[in-house]
Design an enzyme around this catalytic site. Structure first.
Site, mmCIF file in Angstrom:
data_model
loop_
_atom_site.group_PDB
_atom_site.id
_atom_site.type_symbol
_atom_site.label_atom_id
_atom_site.label_comp_id
_atom_site.label_asym_id
_atom_site.label_seq_id
_atom_site.Cartn_x
_atom_site.Cartn_y
_atom_site.Cartn_z
ATOM 1 N N HIS A 33 14.800 12.391 13.224
ATOM 2 C CA HIS A 33 13.578 12.462 14.030
ATOM 3 C C HIS A 33 12.722 11.208 13.837
ATOM 4 O O HIS A 33 11.767 11.009 14.567
ATOM 5 C CB HIS A 33 12.779 13.744 13.757
ATOM 6 C CG HIS A 33 12.319 13.917 12.341
ATOM 7 N ND1 HIS A 33 12.194 15.148 11.756
ATOM 8 C CD2 HIS A 33 11.959 13.031 11.393
ATOM 9 C CE1 HIS A 33 11.772 15.009 10.510
ATOM 10 N NE2 HIS A 33 11.610 13.731 10.273
ATOM 11 N N HIS A 34 13.051 10.398 12.841
ATOM 12 C CA HIS A 34 12.348 9.124 12.690
ATOM 13 C C HIS A 34 12.968 8.050 13.571
ATOM 14 O O HIS A 34 12.518 6.906 13.562
ATOM 15 C CB HIS A 34 12.384 8.663 11.232
ATOM 16 C CG HIS A 34 11.698 9.617 10.304
ATOM 17 N ND1 HIS A 34 10.353 9.561 10.052
ATOM 18 C CD2 HIS A 34 12.162 10.677 9.600
ATOM 19 C CE1 HIS A 34 10.020 10.526 9.216
ATOM 20 N NE2 HIS A 34 11.103 11.228 8.938
ATOM 21 N N TYR A 63 9.167 15.823 1.614
ATOM 22 C CA TYR A 63 9.018 17.159 1.033
ATOM 23 C C TYR A 63 8.873 17.092 -0.466
ATOM 24 O O TYR A 63 8.242 17.972 -1.073
ATOM 25 C CB TYR A 63 10.173 18.072 1.470
ATOM 26 C CG TYR A 63 9.914 18.493 2.887
ATOM 27 C CD1 TYR A 63 8.961 19.464 3.143
ATOM 28 C CD2 TYR A 63 10.519 17.854 3.950
ATOM 29 C CE1 TYR A 63 8.632 19.791 4.437
ATOM 30 C CE2 TYR A 63 10.199 18.179 5.252
ATOM 31 C CZ TYR A 63 9.259 19.148 5.484
ATOM 32 O OH TYR A 63 8.920 19.463 6.757
ATOM 33 N N HIS A 104 0.845 -1.196 0.000
ATOM 34 C CA HIS A 104 0.000 0.000 0.000
ATOM 35 C C HIS A 104 0.883 1.250 0.000
ATOM 36 O O HIS A 104 0.701 2.166 -0.804
ATOM 37 C CB HIS A 104 -0.923 -0.027 1.217
ATOM 38 C CG HIS A 104 -1.449 1.312 1.644
ATOM 39 N ND1 HIS A 104 -2.403 1.997 0.932
ATOM 40 C CD2 HIS A 104 -1.152 2.099 2.715
ATOM 41 C CE1 HIS A 104 -2.669 3.139 1.551
ATOM 42 N NE2 HIS A 104 -1.925 3.233 2.628
ATOM 43 N N SER A 114 13.715 6.406 -12.912
ATOM 44 C CA SER A 114 12.615 7.209 -13.439
ATOM 45 C C SER A 114 12.577 8.582 -12.773
ATOM 46 O O SER A 114 12.478 9.621 -13.448
ATOM 47 C CB SER A 114 11.303 6.470 -13.216
ATOM 48 O OG SER A 114 10.208 7.321 -13.371
ATOM 49 N N SER A 115 12.683 8.595 -11.433
ATOM 50 C CA SER A 115 12.606 9.887 -10.743
ATOM 51 C C SER A 115 13.780 10.780 -11.101
ATOM 52 O O SER A 115 13.610 11.984 -11.264
ATOM 53 C CB SER A 115 12.621 9.683 -9.227
ATOM 54 O OG SER A 115 11.515 8.958 -8.836
ATOM 55 N N GLU A 141 12.258 13.007 0.933
ATOM 56 C CA GLU A 141 11.180 12.402 0.149
ATOM 57 C C GLU A 141 9.804 12.931 0.560
ATOM 58 O O GLU A 141 8.954 13.168 -0.285
ATOM 59 C CB GLU A 141 11.235 10.877 0.314
ATOM 60 C CG GLU A 141 10.035 10.112 -0.217
ATOM 61 C CD GLU A 141 9.898 10.135 -1.727
ATOM 62 O OE1 GLU A 141 10.906 10.405 -2.406
ATOM 63 O OE2 GLU A 141 8.783 9.898 -2.207
ATOM 64 N N THR A 171 7.367 26.785 7.122
ATOM 65 C CA THR A 171 6.047 26.251 6.798
ATOM 66 C C THR A 171 4.962 27.201 7.292
ATOM 67 O O THR A 171 3.971 27.446 6.596
ATOM 68 C CB THR A 171 5.865 24.857 7.425
ATOM 69 O OG1 THR A 171 7.049 24.097 7.178
ATOM 70 C CG2 THR A 171 4.686 24.134 6.822
ATOM 71 N N LYS A 190 4.396 30.020 5.020
ATOM 72 C CA LYS A 190 3.538 29.688 3.882
ATOM 73 C C LYS A 190 2.070 29.744 4.269
ATOM 74 O O LYS A 190 1.253 30.349 3.565
ATOM 75 C CB LYS A 190 3.891 28.298 3.367
ATOM 76 C CG LYS A 190 5.196 28.306 2.621
ATOM 77 C CD LYS A 190 5.448 26.975 1.986
ATOM 78 C CE LYS A 190 6.469 27.103 0.899
ATOM 79 N NZ LYS A 190 5.984 27.792 -0.276
ATOM 80 N N ARG A 206 1.069 0.720 15.376
ATOM 81 C CA ARG A 206 0.832 0.570 13.944
ATOM 82 C C ARG A 206 1.390 -0.772 13.472
ATOM 83 O O ARG A 206 2.088 -1.456 14.208
ATOM 84 C CB ARG A 206 1.481 1.721 13.169
ATOM 85 C CG ARG A 206 2.988 1.702 13.147
ATOM 86 C CD ARG A 206 3.562 2.984 12.601
ATOM 87 N NE ARG A 206 3.730 2.961 11.148
ATOM 88 C CZ ARG A 206 4.702 3.619 10.506
ATOM 89 N NH1 ARG A 206 5.601 4.338 11.181
ATOM 90 N NH2 ARG A 206 4.794 3.587 9.199
ATOM 91 N N HIS A 208 13.381 11.641 4.611
ATOM 92 C CA HIS A 208 12.753 12.899 4.970
ATOM 93 C C HIS A 208 12.640 13.869 3.799
ATOM 94 O O HIS A 208 11.561 14.393 3.549
ATOM 95 C CB HIS A 208 13.359 13.573 6.199
ATOM 96 C CG HIS A 208 12.439 14.662 6.644
ATOM 97 N ND1 HIS A 208 11.345 14.431 7.417
ATOM 98 C CD2 HIS A 208 12.379 15.954 6.279
ATOM 99 C CE1 HIS A 208 10.653 15.543 7.535
ATOM 100 N NE2 HIS A 208 11.256 16.483 6.865
ATOM 101 N N ASP A 261 8.094 22.332 -25.142
ATOM 102 C CA ASP A 261 8.115 20.985 -24.573
ATOM 103 C C ASP A 261 9.189 20.951 -23.500
ATOM 104 O O ASP A 261 9.890 21.940 -23.291
ATOM 105 C CB ASP A 261 8.440 19.949 -25.665
ATOM 106 C CG ASP A 261 7.849 18.580 -25.332
ATOM 107 O OD1 ASP A 261 8.046 18.113 -24.191
ATOM 108 O OD2 ASP A 261 7.188 17.995 -26.199
ATOM 109 N N SER A 275 -0.549 27.602 -3.961
ATOM 110 C CA SER A 275 -0.192 29.006 -4.167
ATOM 111 C C SER A 275 -0.666 29.516 -5.513
ATOM 112 O O SER A 275 -0.627 30.718 -5.769
ATOM 113 C CB SER A 275 1.330 29.196 -4.078
ATOM 114 O OG SER A 275 1.817 28.660 -2.887
ATOM 115 N N TRP A 317 7.343 -0.339 4.329
ATOM 116 C CA TRP A 317 7.952 0.346 3.180
ATOM 117 C C TRP A 317 9.334 0.882 3.515
ATOM 118 O O TRP A 317 10.106 1.214 2.627
ATOM 119 C CB TRP A 317 7.047 1.473 2.695
ATOM 120 C CG TRP A 317 7.183 2.776 3.436
ATOM 121 C CD1 TRP A 317 6.651 3.063 4.645
ATOM 122 C CD2 TRP A 317 7.905 3.937 3.011
ATOM 123 N NE1 TRP A 317 6.981 4.339 5.014
ATOM 124 C CE2 TRP A 317 7.752 4.908 4.026
ATOM 125 C CE3 TRP A 317 8.655 4.261 1.879
ATOM 126 C CZ2 TRP A 317 8.337 6.166 3.940
ATOM 127 C CZ3 TRP A 317 9.238 5.520 1.800
ATOM 128 C CH2 TRP A 317 9.075 6.456 2.819
#
Ligand code: HEM
Ligand SMILES: [Cu+2]
Lengths: 295, 517
Positions: free
Chosen positions: B283-284, B238, B58, B150-151, B236, B309, B312, B431, B234, B87, B249, B123
């Site tokens: 922090h993870h 963002y 998932h 790809s990315s 990722e 943040t 924003k 979890r 992390h 293009d 925006s 994951w």
């Protein structure tokens, strides 16, 4: 907001828009087949070598066709200054991504030497791990860990082949620069000769590295299995070696193009891109020589 | 053949969006399997092993197949139109970047049919657990390698396009914010996807080639993997939210009929967030036993991110302040984003407090937190962006009434799904476990009902978008400037936009702003 077409522009010369192409799709299919074959092989599921071999051959063929196509487009004058900038920027960012790939492995080396091995020896707040699990383990480098995985091994001395290899690669960065100056001044023959010298230096480097690996495996008992030292040593030098191989193939192909009369003194980004790549490979080696071999 | 061989940014953008649509559906079905199992305590439908495969797939499907391709698809469509070129800079590479995705996901999802099933270690792929996977393991790793290619190619393409293809007069500080946020996102992608590739390569060699990167007996450390993974992980997150900021925006000024408040502070805030995202990763890992100095450093650096943040969020509010607002569907999703993303941001600050994270870590509170930023965050922005631009793409207006219904139902059901998870999480429900203590039953049942209703409500959107994309008969045609307050180059061309938007670059004058005005 008002918009008005810039006055001098003509529709088709403005942008280079390539025709539709099946290369990327076939390339992906081949890559998928290769990787699927390899994963089946790793897990002993019998698919045989066919997906791997066919995938690899098709990939090589498509890459060849793709780059040949680009070379022909470039030589037939389809590329504007804008396309040239595109390739320059694209190559720079690609090299940046490669730098980050190596950063992961240099990071692992740093972590093993500065953190995990000292912690296993009881430094910092980790005294218990050491006294309960591995009371006799001391913080030394090289290390294959408290379980001495792979058994006793010796390291490759930096001052033999690795030093020689450093000299070879540094020299090759100089020769490729001479080649670059030669093409800029229009001396095609000199450029080709300098390129041949660079290729020879790269190939010799690879030969010595293969030699070093054989010696490590057979005489020093230094293998991929030699704990975290063997892991970092072989993955760092191995991925670097693959990049040298790739760089050498790239140099062979542009030398071939030089012989066919490609590139002009004022426009030769295909050449420069390869030179950038070669310098990058060279810089990584210097990092390896210092952090893997000497320190 | 047209779709296989196309090098056109609009065709590829469409392919990306269809693909991500399909993957959201697959990943969504998986989440329903999970929620169905969690409807009651005890084991109901599936065994724990399959449960673990479901949460792992998932997440991988939603992140790499849903959100990221959706943003790339939007960038494909909109970046050339917004900066005024024909293009992307590297059209063939663009095609390659897209076609990798179906192959990579075919590989990843095929693992479900192998003996032993799909990847089940979560994951985050932590060793040593993930190394115990069977035949699915190398396929998962290689699929991730392919997704990385790809990315990276996609990101290089976007950076180069933005740096090199802007129309004359389109200076950097005139670029629309969607372009700005994607420029910075692409930079993050190029910086961290190779690190993920390196990390999973080390997993592969640890399993098959005898290396000891993550094996303490050999001098390595499983925690080392967590560091390398989250150095990727992390940034990722963002990568999945900065383009969303760009879309919001764009939408808010249009429907507030005001210029975006604090344009340049938005740009600087985005850049600061990107920079900070590289120095907060641990922090993870507050509970794995990192040194005290590390706990403190990562706690404070994480809280620092709240500053840009906050800039924003306040800018969006200030843009709406005393605007002449109307509430068409894109605007509803944008406002929903501002509220609900902020809830996710606040729970994020709570999680950033190292001492209390010892309580929250690995609980359903974390699940609630990241789903608030991902679903009413990233996904609402994607949906809002599609409602906003689909008239420009297809030349017809979607059905506004259905769109409004879609928004309200989504906003209500998503809160029913995820808000209760805060409570069970704080009360200690872990979890990644298919069973739970009976006192958590009520909230879990609410959550499951919300998830099913949310899923059903999405068919309003499916209907609306399918009508626009495929069955246009009887739909109202869209004007060139679809929204009264819209500004920017994409609105200067007819709807639907021509195949190559700008054969000749438009000129952006000194006194004009290309971003929402
Ligand atoms: C309405 C839609 C969604 C529902 C109902 C849903 C439901 C769930 C549930 C129940 C879990 C946790 C299972 C557990 O820990 O035992 C989960 C995990 C997760 N979900 Fe979702 N989800 C949804 C959308 C998304 C989206 C859009 C994303 C990402 C873009 C996402 C990313 C994740 C991740 C990263 C995990 C953690 C997996 C792990 O623990 O390894 N989800 N989801
Ligand atoms: Cu994080």
């Amino acid at each position: 907001m008002a918009t008005h077409a810039a006055p001098h522009a003509s529709a088709n010369a403005r942008y280079f828009v390539p025709a539709p192409s099946a290369w990327p799709f076939i390339l992906t299919a081949a890559l998928g087949s290769l990787l699927y074959g390899v994963s089946a092989y790793l897990e002993d599921r019998n698919l045989g070598p066919l997906p791997i071999v066919v995938g690899a051959l098709v990939m090589v063929y498509i890459i060849f066709r793709w780059f040949r196509g680009i070379a022909l487009e470039s030589e037939s004058g389809q590329y504007s200054a804008q396309v040239d900038r595109t390739y320059r920027l694209g190559m720079s960012w690609f090299i940046f991504s490669e730098v980050m790939f190596f950063a992961a492995f240099f990071g692992a080396l740093y972590y093993a030497r500065e953190l995990s091995v000292p912690w296993l020896s009881g430094e910092g707040a980790k005294a218990l791990t050491n006294s309960v699990l591995w009371p006799n383990f001391e913080n030394t480098w090289p290390s294959n860990g408290p379980a001495k995985i792979g058994g006793h091994f010796e390291t490759v001395s930096p001052w033999g082949l690795p030093l020689l290899n450093t000299v070879l690669l540094l020299t090759s960065s100089v020769t490729i620069t001479f080649a670059h100056h030669a093409i800029k001044e229009g001396h095609r023959r000199a450029c080709i000769l300098w390129m041949l010298a660079t290729i020879a230096l790269g190939a010799t480097f690879l030969y010595f590295q293969a030699h070093e690996y054989i010696e490590a495996y057979h005489e020093l008992n230094l293998t991929l299995n030699s704990g975290v030292y063997g892991s970092t040593f072989f993955l760092l030098t191995g991925f670097h070696g693959m990049h040298v191989t790739l760089g050498t193939i790239m140099m062979i192909s542009i030398t071939g193009r030089l012989m066919f009369g490609h590139f002009k003194p004022e426009r030769h980004f295909g050449f420069e891109g390869v030179a950038w790549y070669w310098h990058f490979v060279d810089v990584v080696w210097v990092g390896l020589f210092i952090f893997v071999y000497i320190l | 053949m047209r779709w296989i061989k196309t090098t056109n940014h609009k065709d590829l953008g469409t392919l990306y969006l269809w693909f991500s649509f399909a993957m959201f559906f697959v990943g969504g079905l998986m989440s329903l399997v999970i929620r169905a199992e969690l409807f009651q305590p005890g084991l109901q439908f599936i065994d724990p092993e399959f449960y673990n495969q479901m949460i792992t797939l998932h997440a991988l499907v939603m992140i790499f197949g849903g959100v990221m391709p959706a943003f790339v698809g939007l960038a494909n469509w909109m970046v050339p139109m917004m900066i005024g070129c024909s293009d992307l800079a590297l059209p063939r590479v663009n095609n390659w970047g897209f076609w990798i995705l179906p192959f990579a996901f075919a590989m990843l999802l095929s693992t479900l049919f192998l003996p032993g099933g799909g990847p089940a270690g979560g994951w985050t792929l932590y060793p040593p657990l993930v190394l115990q996977g069977g035949a699915s393991f190398p396929l998962t790793i290689f699929a991730i390698h392919m997704l990385g290619i790809s990315s990276i190619t996609g990101a290089i393409n976007i950076v180069v396009t933005i740096m090199n293809m802007r129309a004359p007069g389109m200076t950097l500080l005139k670029m629309p914010l969607f372009v700005w946020t994607w420029l910075i996102t692409a930079y993050l992608l190029i910086a961290v996807m190779p690190v993920l590739a390196g990390a999973v390569t080390m997993l592969l060699t640890d399993k098959y080639f005898g290396t000891s990167f993550f094996n303490a007996a050999g001098g390595g450390d499983p925690v080392m993997f967590e560091h390398i993974f989250w150095f990727f992980g992390h940034p990722e997150v963002y990568i999945m939210i900065l383009p969303a900021f760009g879309i919001i925006s764009t939408i808010i000024p249009t429907f507030a009929r005001k210029q975006l408040f604090g344009y340049s502070s938005m740009v600087y805030a985005t850049a600061s967030i990107a920079f900070l995202s590289f120095i907060v990763w641990a922090h993870h890992m507050f509970t794995v036993g990192i040194p005290l100095a590390g706990e403190l450093f990562f706690m404070f650096s994480t809280m620092l991110i709240a500053v840009p943040t906050g800039v924003k969020v306040f800018n969006w509010l200030a843009t709406m302040w005393r605007g002449s607002m109307t509430f068409e569907t894109p605007m509803l999703f944008a406002i929903g984003f501002v509220f609900l993303f902020t809830i996710g941001g606040f729970s994020g600050i709570m999680l950033a407090l190292a001492p209390v994270d010892f309580q929250y870590h690995n609980s359903y509170f974390v699940v609630a937190h990241f789903h608030y930023v991902l679903v009413p965050g990233a996904i609402f922005s994607i949906i809002g962006g599609i409602y906003y631009w689909i008239p420009k793409w297809t030349g017809v207006m979607y059905n506004e009434t259905l769109g409004k219904w879609h928004f309200w139902l989504s906003a209500i059901f998503i809160n029913i799904t995820f808000f209760p998870q805060h409570f069970v999480g704080l009360a200690g429900m872990p979890r990644r476990i298919p069973d739970y203590a009976v006192q958590f039953t009520d909230f879990n049942q609410i959550s499951t009902i919300g998830a099913f209703l949310y899923f059903i409500a999405q068919f309003l959107m499916v209907y609306n978008f399918l009508r626009c994309a495929l069955f246009r008969k009887g739909m109202a045609p869209a004007k060139a400037v679809v929204w009264e307050g819209a500004h920017g180059l994409e609105w200067t061309v007819p709807s639907p936009a021509p195949y190559h938007t700008f054969e000749d670059p438009p000129h952006v004058g000194d006194d004009e702003t290309a971003h929402a005005h």
